[in-house]
Design a protein around this motif. Structure first.
Motif, PDB file in Angstrom:
ATOM      1  N   TRP A 118      13.281   8.666   0.205  1.00  0.00           N
ATOM      2  CA  TRP A 118      12.702   9.779   0.987  1.00  0.00           C
ATOM      3  C   TRP A 118      13.967  10.356   1.608  1.00  0.00           C
ATOM      4  O   TRP A 118      14.712   9.558   2.270  1.00  0.00           O
ATOM      5  CB  TRP A 118      11.460   9.677   1.684  1.00  0.00           C
ATOM      6  CG  TRP A 118      11.060  10.989   2.403  1.00  0.00           C
ATOM      7  CD1 TRP A 118      10.296  11.771   2.051  1.00  0.00           C
ATOM      8  CD2 TRP A 118      11.465  11.502   3.618  1.00  0.00           C
ATOM      9  NE1 TRP A 118       9.658  12.549   2.878  1.00  0.00           N
ATOM     10  CE2 TRP A 118      10.619  12.599   4.033  1.00  0.00           C
ATOM     11  CE3 TRP A 118      12.524  11.256   4.561  1.00  0.00           C
ATOM     12  CZ2 TRP A 118      10.769  13.562   4.973  1.00  0.00           C
ATOM     13  CZ3 TRP A 118      12.533  11.948   5.576  1.00  0.00           C
ATOM     14  CH2 TRP A 118      11.720  13.058   5.804  1.00  0.00           C
ATOM     15  N   LEU A 158      11.405   4.092  -0.426  1.00  0.00           N
ATOM     16  CA  LEU A 158      10.740   5.287  -1.177  1.00  0.00           C
ATOM     17  C   LEU A 158      11.940   6.139  -1.777  1.00  0.00           C
ATOM     18  O   LEU A 158      11.615   7.064  -2.726  1.00  0.00           O
ATOM     19  CB  LEU A 158       9.968   6.094  -0.428  1.00  0.00           C
ATOM     20  CG  LEU A 158       8.441   5.411  -0.070  1.00  0.00           C
ATOM     21  CD1 LEU A 158       7.388   6.495   0.635  1.00  0.00           C
ATOM     22  CD2 LEU A 158       7.643   4.561  -1.245  1.00  0.00           C
ATOM     23  N   THR A 189       3.790   6.080   2.433  1.00  0.00           N
ATOM     24  CA  THR A 189       4.040   7.464   1.926  1.00  0.00           C
ATOM     25  C   THR A 189       3.340   8.430   2.963  1.00  0.00           C
ATOM     26  O   THR A 189       3.952   9.432   3.468  1.00  0.00           O
ATOM     27  CB  THR A 189       3.484   7.868   0.497  1.00  0.00           C
ATOM     28  OG1 THR A 189       4.017   6.938  -0.356  1.00  0.00           O
ATOM     29  CG2 THR A 189       3.979   9.306   0.193  1.00  0.00           C
ATOM     30  N   ASP A 190       2.060   8.017   3.385  1.00  0.00           N
ATOM     31  CA  ASP A 190       1.415   8.922   4.540  1.00  0.00           C
ATOM     32  C   ASP A 190       1.969   8.786   5.747  1.00  0.00           C
ATOM     33  O   ASP A 190       2.498   9.896   6.431  1.00  0.00           O
ATOM     34  CB  ASP A 190       0.089   8.619   4.507  1.00  0.00           C
ATOM     35  CG  ASP A 190      -0.729   9.303   5.583  1.00  0.00           C
ATOM     36  OD1 ASP A 190      -0.719  10.488   5.455  1.00  0.00           O
ATOM     37  OD2 ASP A 190      -1.402   8.992   6.418  1.00  0.00           O
ATOM     38  N   ASP A 234       5.556  11.011   5.308  1.00  0.00           N
ATOM     39  CA  ASP A 234       5.049  12.146   5.595  1.00  0.00           C
ATOM     40  C   ASP A 234       4.771  12.653   7.009  1.00  0.00           C
ATOM     41  O   ASP A 234       5.155  13.815   7.338  1.00  0.00           O
ATOM     42  CB  ASP A 234       4.137  12.691   4.478  1.00  0.00           C
ATOM     43  CG  ASP A 234       4.585  12.656   3.078  1.00  0.00           C
ATOM     44  OD1 ASP A 234       6.014  12.615   2.851  1.00  0.00           O
ATOM     45  OD2 ASP A 234       3.988  12.301   2.333  1.00  0.00           O
ATOM     46  N   ASP A 277       0.806  -1.126  -0.097  1.00  0.00           N
ATOM     47  CA  ASP A 277      -0.082  -0.024  -0.098  1.00  0.00           C
ATOM     48  C   ASP A 277       1.052   1.163   0.204  1.00  0.00           C
ATOM     49  O   ASP A 277       1.289   1.861   1.089  1.00  0.00           O
ATOM     50  CB  ASP A 277      -0.806  -0.098   1.100  1.00  0.00           C
ATOM     51  CG  ASP A 277      -1.949   0.896   1.209  1.00  0.00           C
ATOM     52  OD1 ASP A 277      -1.835   2.030   0.289  1.00  0.00           O
ATOM     53  OD2 ASP A 277      -2.957   0.874   1.795  1.00  0.00           O
ATOM     54  N   ARG A 278       1.232   1.749  -1.208  1.00  0.00           N
ATOM     55  CA  ARG A 278       2.330   2.676  -1.281  1.00  0.00           C
ATOM     56  C   ARG A 278       1.732   4.018  -0.820  1.00  0.00           C
ATOM     57  O   ARG A 278       2.457   4.906  -0.235  1.00  0.00           O
ATOM     58  CB  ARG A 278       2.598   2.976  -2.774  1.00  0.00           C
ATOM     59  CG  ARG A 278       3.889   3.768  -2.903  1.00  0.00           C
ATOM     60  CD  ARG A 278       4.037   3.908  -4.495  1.00  0.00           C
ATOM     61  NE  ARG A 278       5.354   4.686  -4.658  1.00  0.00           N
ATOM     62  CZ  ARG A 278       6.566   4.202  -4.489  1.00  0.00           C
ATOM     63  NH1 ARG A 278       7.021   3.042  -4.421  1.00  0.00           N
ATOM     64  NH2 ARG A 278       7.656   4.990  -4.711  1.00  0.00           N
ATOM     65  N   ASP A 279       0.597   4.209  -0.836  1.00  0.00           N
ATOM     66  CA  ASP A 279      -0.248   5.524  -0.439  1.00  0.00           C
ATOM     67  C   ASP A 279      -0.099   5.477   1.289  1.00  0.00           C
ATOM     68  O   ASP A 279       0.153   6.680   1.785  1.00  0.00           O
ATOM     69  CB  ASP A 279      -1.806   5.484  -0.811  1.00  0.00           C
ATOM     70  CG  ASP A 279      -1.689   5.749  -2.302  1.00  0.00           C
ATOM     71  OD1 ASP A 279      -0.727   6.476  -2.961  1.00  0.00           O
ATOM     72  OD2 ASP A 279      -2.673   5.446  -3.015  1.00  0.00           O
ATOM     73  N   ALA A 280      -0.230   4.411   1.854  1.00  0.00           N
ATOM     74  CA  ALA A 280      -0.466   4.120   3.135  1.00  0.00           C
ATOM     75  C   ALA A 280       1.066   4.424   3.833  1.00  0.00           C
ATOM     76  O   ALA A 280       1.465   5.491   4.799  1.00  0.00           O
ATOM     77  CB  ALA A 280      -1.067   2.952   3.810  1.00  0.00           C
TER      78      ALA A 280
END
Length: 345
Positions: free
Chosen positions: A343, A341, A259-260, A263, A254-257
């Motif tokens: 980051w 990621l 990433t959230d 961040d 779950d890339r969105d999770a």
């Protein structure tokens, strides 16, 4: 069965014809050597038989004078050179055909695109039962030449038995399919690569054992994923086991999770003087050293006081501190996610 002292008729006749003709036989010697390779004659035995056939030809009427003896010796040398050239050339061609067939088989096996019935028939040539459980290992190194792979394949077969391992180059990597439950295969492969390539620059990943044809593709993807994750995370361990790295596919599923999470937890570090990188590096090294401040300071070439200061700044900016048991896991997951990621870059 023909003994070593009695050359087969086709070899004796061929040698006699070539000795009676011009030196070298216009390539006929190479053809004779290629036939010997196809017949499976060992090279020392081939040489002995050519020389014996030459001696028989001499006894049959070449004559005792020195000029005839020198001429026969010259012709025999040329004949033997041609025979050996044909023999080795045929072996090289056969090896290339074998390599091509085996590489094509492994590709079909691991992609699962070939007809299962035809694949099962081809698998029998290599001692693989498609219904059994197998493990796929991948070795990645810049110095993996076909010659290295050949030597590794032969050594593994000698160590574990024919049919228990199948090793081939694939996409610049070395791929080894091993029977499930085979103990010591990863350690032996590492030992062989150490001898071939030295201590640095290579890494092995071991997929989990899975049954059947789909299991081969799954084990391959697990091994490849382990190498990819290790490269992104900076892991330098020589042998990686996919079973030990299962958390990373979960994080990326779950890339969105993730990433959230990164961040939210680490985002405030971007506003720090010097940016997020020094603090992210400190957390990375700290977690790699199981929270040991002294080891972290030594690896970062800092004082323990400087490490403590950075961790306090992280808490002030983000609200998270690795010394808090309830916050450690979230912070560690965020750091791993950031490394996966890339980051904050």
């Amino acid at each position: 069965m023909t003994s070593a002292s009695e050359p087969p008729a086709w070899l004796a006749d061929g040698v006699a014809a070539l000795l009676a003709g011009p030196a070298g036989g216009d390539g006929a010697g190479r053809a004779l050597g290629a036939r010997a390779a196809d017949a499976g004659l060992p090279l020392p035995e081939l040489v002995e038989r050519v020389l014996r056939a030459s001696a028989d030809h001499w006894r049959a009427g070449a004559g005792p004078d020195g000029e005839a003896a020198a001429a026969l010796l010259d012709t025999t040398r040329a004949l033997l050179a041609g025979v050996l050239d044909g023999y080795t050339g045929q072996n090289r061609a056969e090896l290339r055909r074998y390599d091509h067939d085996r590489t094509a088989f492994v590709n079909d096996l691991l992609t699962g695109r070939a007809d299962p019935g035809a694949l099962a028939e081809r698998a029998g040539r290599y001692g693989i039962r498609l219904s059994a459980t197998h493990v796929v290992l991948i070795a990645r190194a810049p110095g993996l030449t076909p010659q290295v792979v050949h030597r590794v394949d032969a050594a593994l077969a000698a160590r574990f038995g024919e049919g228990n391992t199948l090793t081939t180059p694939r996409g610049g990597d070395l791929v080894c399919i091993s029977a499930g439950g085979l103990r010591g295969i990863a350690a032996e492969l590492a030992h062989l690569l150490l001898g071939e390539l030295g201590a640095d620059g290579w890494q092995i990943a071991v997929g989990r054992a899975h049954p059947g044809l789909p299991g081969l593709a799954r084990s391959l993807e697990e091994a490849r994923g382990a190498l990819d994750h290790a490269a992104r995370l900076g892991f330098t361990t020589a042998v990686l086991h996919a079973a030990d790295l299962l958390v990373f596919p979960v994080l990326l599923r779950d890339r969105d999770a993730i990433t959230d999470l990164v961040d939210t937890v680490l985002g405030p570090l971007v506003s720090a003087r010097g940016g997020a990188r020094p603090y992210l590096d400190t957390l990375t090294v700290l977690f790699d050293n199981q929270g040991n401040y002294t080891a972290t300071a030594r690896q970062l070439h800092l004082s323990v006081r400087a490490v403590t200061y950075r961790l306090d700044r992280i808490q002030a900016l983000t609200g998270y501190h690795p010394g808090e048991p309830t916050q450690r896991f979230t912070l560690h997951a965020a750091v791993l996610g950031a490394r996966l990621l890339g980051w904050p870059a």
